[in-house]
Design a protein around this motif. Structure first.
Motif, PDB file in Angstrom:
ATOM      1  N   ASN A   1     -43.876  21.053 -37.199  1.00  0.00           N
ATOM      2  CA  ASN A   1     -44.602  22.086 -37.939  1.00  0.00           C
ATOM      3  C   ASN A   1     -43.567  22.915 -38.694  1.00  0.00           C
ATOM      4  O   ASN A   1     -42.687  23.502 -38.060  1.00  0.00           O
ATOM      5  CB  ASN A   1     -45.392  22.996 -36.992  1.00  0.00           C
ATOM      6  CG  ASN A   1     -46.464  22.252 -36.238  1.00  0.00           C
ATOM      7  OD1 ASN A   1     -46.192  21.710 -35.165  1.00  0.00           O
ATOM      8  ND2 ASN A   1     -47.654  22.203 -36.781  1.00  0.00           N
TER       9      ASN A   1
ATOM     10  N   ASN B   1     -43.201  25.863 -40.048  1.00  0.00           N
ATOM     11  CA  ASN B   1     -42.896  27.258 -39.736  1.00  0.00           C
ATOM     12  C   ASN B   1     -42.924  27.583 -38.255  1.00  0.00           C
ATOM     13  O   ASN B   1     -42.678  28.707 -37.870  1.00  0.00           O
ATOM     14  CB  ASN B   1     -43.861  28.179 -40.492  1.00  0.00           C
ATOM     15  CG  ASN B   1     -43.732  28.010 -41.987  1.00  0.00           C
ATOM     16  OD1 ASN B   1     -42.637  27.914 -42.517  1.00  0.00           O
ATOM     17  ND2 ASN B   1     -44.864  27.923 -42.666  1.00  0.00           N
TER      18      ASN B   1
ATOM     19  N   CYS C   1     -44.065  28.713 -34.633  1.00  0.00           N
ATOM     20  CA  CYS C   1     -44.950  29.826 -34.270  1.00  0.00           C
ATOM     21  C   CYS C   1     -44.128  30.908 -33.600  1.00  0.00           C
ATOM     22  O   CYS C   1     -43.121  30.628 -32.967  1.00  0.00           O
ATOM     23  CB  CYS C   1     -46.076  29.352 -33.353  1.00  0.00           C
ATOM     24  SG  CYS C   1     -45.528  28.726 -31.747  1.00  0.00           S
ATOM     25  N   SER C   2     -44.582  32.151 -33.760  1.00  0.00           N
ATOM     26  CA  SER C   2     -43.853  33.257 -33.144  1.00  0.00           C
ATOM     27  C   SER C   2     -44.746  34.167 -32.319  1.00  0.00           C
ATOM     28  O   SER C   2     -44.254  34.979 -31.547  1.00  0.00           O
ATOM     29  CB  SER C   2     -43.119  34.083 -34.210  1.00  0.00           C
ATOM     30  OG  SER C   2     -44.045  34.558 -35.176  1.00  0.00           O
ATOM     31  N   THR C   3     -46.052  34.043 -32.461  1.00  0.00           N
ATOM     32  CA  THR C   3     -46.976  34.838 -31.641  1.00  0.00           C
ATOM     33  C   THR C   3     -47.771  33.897 -30.743  1.00  0.00           C
ATOM     34  O   THR C   3     -47.958  32.719 -31.069  1.00  0.00           O
ATOM     35  CB  THR C   3     -47.958  35.654 -32.510  1.00  0.00           C
ATOM     36  OG1 THR C   3     -48.872  34.755 -33.153  1.00  0.00           O
ATOM     37  CG2 THR C   3     -47.227  36.508 -33.544  1.00  0.00           C
TER      38      THR C   3
ATOM     39  N   GLN D   1     -50.696  32.224 -32.615  1.00  0.00           N
ATOM     40  CA  GLN D   1     -50.260  31.117 -33.477  1.00  0.00           C
ATOM     41  C   GLN D   1     -49.916  29.887 -32.649  1.00  0.00           C
ATOM     42  O   GLN D   1     -50.316  28.771 -32.985  1.00  0.00           O
ATOM     43  CB  GLN D   1     -49.007  31.512 -34.273  1.00  0.00           C
ATOM     44  CG  GLN D   1     -49.182  32.495 -35.369  1.00  0.00           C
ATOM     45  CD  GLN D   1     -47.829  32.878 -35.960  1.00  0.00           C
ATOM     46  OE1 GLN D   1     -46.789  32.848 -35.287  1.00  0.00           O
ATOM     47  NE2 GLN D   1     -47.839  33.259 -37.236  1.00  0.00           N
ATOM     48  N   CYS D   2     -49.158  30.105 -31.586  1.00  0.00           N
ATOM     49  CA  CYS D   2     -48.705  28.981 -30.758  1.00  0.00           C
ATOM     50  C   CYS D   2     -49.887  28.266 -30.110  1.00  0.00           C
ATOM     51  O   CYS D   2     -49.956  27.034 -30.127  1.00  0.00           O
ATOM     52  CB  CYS D   2     -47.716  29.461 -29.701  1.00  0.00           C
ATOM     53  SG  CYS D   2     -46.168  30.105 -30.405  1.00  0.00           S
TER      54      CYS D   2
ATOM     55  N   ARG E   1     -52.954  28.152 -31.131  1.00  0.00           N
ATOM     56  CA  ARG E   1     -53.698  27.449 -32.174  1.00  0.00           C
ATOM     57  C   ARG E   1     -53.009  26.131 -32.531  1.00  0.00           C
ATOM     58  O   ARG E   1     -53.651  25.088 -32.675  1.00  0.00           O
ATOM     59  CB  ARG E   1     -53.843  28.364 -33.394  1.00  0.00           C
ATOM     60  CG  ARG E   1     -54.866  27.929 -34.393  1.00  0.00           C
ATOM     61  CD  ARG E   1     -55.198  28.983 -35.459  1.00  0.00           C
ATOM     62  NE  ARG E   1     -54.117  29.861 -35.862  1.00  0.00           N
ATOM     63  CZ  ARG E   1     -53.977  31.154 -35.491  1.00  0.00           C
ATOM     64  NH1 ARG E   1     -54.858  31.706 -34.697  1.00  0.00           N
ATOM     65  NH2 ARG E   1     -52.977  31.871 -35.919  1.00  0.00           N
ATOM     66  N   MET E   2     -51.673  26.163 -32.654  1.00  0.00           N
ATOM     67  CA  MET E   2     -50.922  24.940 -32.972  1.00  0.00           C
ATOM     68  C   MET E   2     -51.042  23.913 -31.859  1.00  0.00           C
ATOM     69  O   MET E   2     -51.209  22.720 -32.122  1.00  0.00           O
ATOM     70  CB  MET E   2     -49.456  25.267 -33.253  1.00  0.00           C
ATOM     71  CG  MET E   2     -49.228  25.893 -34.582  1.00  0.00           C
ATOM     72  SD  MET E   2     -47.461  26.058 -34.900  1.00  0.00           S
ATOM     73  CE  MET E   2     -47.528  26.496 -36.626  1.00  0.00           C
TER      74      MET E   2
ATOM     75  N   ALA F   1     -42.616  26.935 -26.893  1.00  0.00           N
ATOM     76  CA  ALA F   1     -43.105  27.619 -28.089  1.00  0.00           C
ATOM     77  C   ALA F   1     -42.225  28.796 -28.483  1.00  0.00           C
ATOM     78  O   ALA F   1     -41.483  29.343 -27.662  1.00  0.00           O
ATOM     79  CB  ALA F   1     -44.543  28.081 -27.849  1.00  0.00           C
TER      80      ALA F   1
ATOM     81  N   ASP G   1     -43.054  31.768 -29.069  1.00  0.00           N
ATOM     82  CA  ASP G   1     -43.455  33.070 -28.524  1.00  0.00           C
ATOM     83  C   ASP G   1     -42.741  33.373 -27.205  1.00  0.00           C
ATOM     84  O   ASP G   1     -43.052  34.338 -26.526  1.00  0.00           O
ATOM     85  CB  ASP G   1     -44.979  33.143 -28.341  1.00  0.00           C
ATOM     86  CG  ASP G   1     -45.512  32.116 -27.345  1.00  0.00           C
ATOM     87  OD1 ASP G   1     -44.740  31.273 -26.851  1.00  0.00           O
ATOM     88  OD2 ASP G   1     -46.734  32.156 -27.068  1.00  0.00           O
TER      89      ASP G   1
END
Length: 190
Positions: free
Chosen positions: A58, A60, A62-64, A67-68, A70-71, A95, A97
């Motif tokens: 992916n 970008n 994930c950082s939250t 987001q993580c 969802r991915m 992840a 996060d």
């Protein structure tokens, strides 16, 4: 304290630090990211011989946590749908996060590396790590997860660590991540 005793003391402290770090690792359960039940999961009995490292590619990452999650859910949907796997292919997800998420978990066969699925733990890092390495936290989480797998008897003490590209023709886990894992204990050229 003589030099020999001091060296043994420092080594013992380092081992305790690794064990404490692995014990402190919090793995988010499947329910935390909304996993759909697996179709016909296959159990693996005993400790496995390999850890296979992947990246999700992916761009970008994930950082939250939102987001993580969802991915991860999207990965499971793709694996169960388009790829017709029985579940998300990986045993664990590292992840951005700062968390580790349970994929299939310990003791279950993954669908992540042909010819190695029955004898490995598959760990995926969310993101593309071709040019940049994962964060120090993500790398440490993966190391702690591997140590935890050994402590709990799911991974042999003398395991071998591979990047996904060592099991099939792919660029996964990306050059930057691959260069990192080549410095870890147990990585071996195949």
């Amino acid at each position: 304290m003589n030099t020999s005793t001091a060296i043994k003391f420092v080594a013992a402290l380092a081992l305790c630090s690794i064990a404490l770090s692995a014990d402190a690792l919090q793995i988010e359960p499947r329910s935390s990211w909304g996993a759909v039940a697996a179709r016909s999961p296959s159990r693996i009995s005993g400790a496995v011989d390999y850890v296979i490292i992947h990246h999700s590619d992916n761009p970008n990452g994930c950082s939250t946590s939102d987001q993580c999650k969802r991915m991860i859910k999207n990965i499971q949907t793709d694996h169960k749908g388009r790829r017709n796997f029985s579940d998300i292919g990986y045993n664990f997800i590292v992840a951005g996060d700062g968390k580790v998420y349970e994929g299939r978990g310990f003791g279950l066969q993954g669908s992540h590396a042909p010819n190695y699925n029955r004898k490995s733990i598959g760990i995926v890092f969310i993101g593309n790590f071709q040019n940049n390495a994962p964060s120090a936290q993500m790398l440490q989480n993966a190391k702690d997860l591997i140590e935890l797998a050994k402590q709990r008897g799911f991974l042999k003490d003398n395991y071998t660590l591979f990047g996904h590209r060592q099991t099939k023709a792919t660029s996964c886990p990306g050059d930057a991540l691959f260069n990192q894992i080549k410095t870890w204990p147990h990585w071996r050229q195949n």
